[in-house]
Design an enzyme around this catalytic site. Structure first.
Site, mmCIF file in Angstrom:
data_model
loop_
_atom_site.group_PDB
_atom_site.id
_atom_site.type_symbol
_atom_site.label_atom_id
_atom_site.label_comp_id
_atom_site.label_asym_id
_atom_site.label_seq_id
_atom_site.Cartn_x
_atom_site.Cartn_y
_atom_site.Cartn_z
ATOM 1 N N GLU A 42 10.451 -1.975 26.466
ATOM 2 C CA GLU A 42 9.939 -1.012 25.482
ATOM 3 C C GLU A 42 8.563 -0.498 25.874
ATOM 4 O O GLU A 42 8.255 0.683 25.722
ATOM 5 C CB GLU A 42 9.885 -1.647 24.082
ATOM 6 N N ASP A 169 23.338 1.301 28.355
ATOM 7 C CA ASP A 169 23.163 2.757 28.460
ATOM 8 C C ASP A 169 22.239 3.276 29.581
ATOM 9 O O ASP A 169 22.684 3.906 30.543
ATOM 10 C CB ASP A 169 22.728 3.338 27.090
ATOM 11 N N GLU A 266 25.099 4.390 13.628
ATOM 12 C CA GLU A 266 24.782 3.557 14.795
ATOM 13 C C GLU A 266 26.065 3.122 15.511
ATOM 14 O O GLU A 266 26.139 3.160 16.726
ATOM 15 C CB GLU A 266 23.970 2.332 14.341
ATOM 16 N N GLU A 285 19.452 10.829 21.053
ATOM 17 C CA GLU A 285 20.371 11.022 22.187
ATOM 18 C C GLU A 285 21.269 12.244 22.064
ATOM 19 O O GLU A 285 21.507 12.959 23.042
ATOM 20 C CB GLU A 285 21.217 9.764 22.395
HETATM 21 C C1 DMJ Z 1 14.611 5.016 22.996
HETATM 22 O O1 DMJ Z 1 13.605 4.064 23.002
HETATM 23 C C2 DMJ Z 1 15.166 5.240 24.379
HETATM 24 O O2 DMJ Z 1 15.834 6.470 24.425
HETATM 25 C C3 DMJ Z 1 16.092 4.133 24.824
HETATM 26 O O3 DMJ Z 1 16.692 4.410 26.057
HETATM 27 C C4 DMJ Z 1 17.176 3.916 23.789
HETATM 28 N N1 DMJ Z 1 16.659 3.761 22.456
HETATM 29 C C5 DMJ Z 1 15.635 4.650 21.970
HETATM 30 C C6 DMJ Z 1 16.142 5.884 21.246
HETATM 31 O O4 DMJ Z 1 17.279 5.759 20.549
#
Ligand code: DMJ
Length: 380
Positions: A42, A169, A266, A285
């Site tokens: 993060e 992902d 979600e 996204e």
């Molecule tokens: C973000 O912190 C980034 O895009 C990550 O790859 C996935 N989760 C969140 C947004 O949904």
């Protein structure tokens, strides 16, 4: 985190006065000399990525110095016997914890650490992050799939469920984007092989719509017919890699999921049509994919899609002072929470979708997974 994550969005939107003020605030107040455990992934995608992209926009060397200081404090995560990074590191002591990780966290570091290496001349950043990505890939199953959880000390999978959703992902995203940004042939090879397995085992046709579900990484057997808000990055990535046909079909499916309740959940079961986890924490996204698809196909349908999503988004998530995620997309009940990625990503992609094309040349930048645009300013 919030000022850093939102800084380049302000510059892109032309909010120069606010951005310059925020930049001074960051330089004055941000110190990483803290006795605190942080989540490497993060902090890398939001703070390291945010500092690097803002440095490239402003040329303010103080931002690069902060990035270098942070990078140095994060490096101990890679000191496991496999080279796969631990999840957490103490910024002051360098102590690490969290040996159960996942491909998204072990494989989504090279854009940031690699860029830091190129801009500071310190190759160690590049080498450690690249090794982490390769070590993840090396542990793929004979079918070419990766699982959800892996022990970074033993290199053994602890959860063999394979998909393109949470915890996996952006592993795929960085395989392709590191080829684009660094010309990394190894990444292109890993992407080509990995994505072929994804199409073979995870793709699912239901009533003429294309979805990507879950399967066991070793047997290829379907384990779940679920997708969700996080999976919606996938059409954008496919479009970027040139696969516009699949990209368009999956984006249509994702938009169908969005329209069912006027905002996306979600977790959604595409076979039963039921919401399996109803929260919406303001995720970007699906807008990201609409933006990339619009720029790569020029099809105005993505503008209409974006307009619809923007209207729904404002209607359900705006409050008097900010934006709030939803605890349940069916009841539209609000949560008392606003992630920094709203400012880094969701607003940025909405804005870029409707902005003039020359606001940002999509062919000259690579967005990290937190939407921080990185330009290749180095030779090799
Ligand atoms: C973000 O912190 C980034 O895009 C990550 O790859 C996935 N989760 C969140 C947004 O949904």
């Amino acid at each position: 985190m919030t000022p850093v994550d939102s800084l380049d969005t302000m510059y892109l939107m032309g909010l120069k006065k606010e951005a310059d003020g925020t930049r001074e605030y960051i330089v004055k107040n941000l110190s990483f000399d803290m006795d605190v455990y942080v989540q490497n992934f993060e902090v890398t995608i939001r703070i390291l990525g945010g500092l690097l992209s803002a440095y490239q926009i402003t040329n303010d060397k103080r931002l690069l110095d902060l990035a270098d200081d942070l990078g140095r404090r994060l490096l101990p995560v890679f000191d496991s016997s496999t080279g796969l990074p631990y999840k957490y590191v103490n910024l002051k002591t360098g102590k690490t914890r969290g040996e159960i990780s996942n491909p998204a966290e072990t494989g989504t570091l090279l854009i940031e650490f690699g860029t830091l290496a190129k801009l500071t001349g310190k190759a160690v950043y590049y080498d450690k992050a690249k090794r982490a990505l390769v070590e993840t890939y090396k542990r793929r199953s004979p079918l070419g799939l990766v699982g959800t959880n892996i022990n970074v000390e033993t290199g053994v999978w602890t959860n063999t469920d394979s998909h393109v959703s949470a915890e996996i992902d952006s592993y795929y995203e960085y395989l392709y984007k590191c080829w684009l940004l660094f010309g990394e042939r190894d990444c292109k090879k890993m992407w080509d092989e990995g994505i072929a397995a994804v199409h073979k085992y995870l793709a699912d046709e239901v009533d003429g719509s294309l979805w990507y579900g879950h399967a066991d990484m070793n047997t290829g057997k379907r384990t779940a017919t679920t997708t969700g808000a996080l999976d919606a990055f996938f059409p954008g990535l496919l479009a970027l890699s040139g696969d516009k046909r699949r990209a368009g079909r999956v984006q249509d499916s994702m938009f169908k999921m969005w329209r069912l309740h006027g905002i996306e959940p979600e977790v959604f079961n595409y076979k039963t049509g039921k919401v399996e986890s109803g929260g919406y924490p303001l995720r970007p996204e699906i807008m990201e994919s609409a933006y990339i698809l619009y720029r790569t196909t020029k099809d105005p349908k993505y503008l209409s899609m974006g307009q619809q999503m923007w209207e729904d988004f404002v209607k359900h998530c705006r409050t008097d002072v900010a934006y709030a995620g939803l605890t349940n997309v069916e009841t539209k009940e609000k949560a008392d929470y606003m992630h920094s990625f709203l400012l880094a990503e969701t607003f940025k992609y909405f804005y870029l979708l409707f902005a003039l094309e020359n606001t940002l040349d999509v062919n000259k930048v690579v967005f990290n997974t937190e939407a921080h645009p990185i330009r290749k300013t180095w030779k090799n």
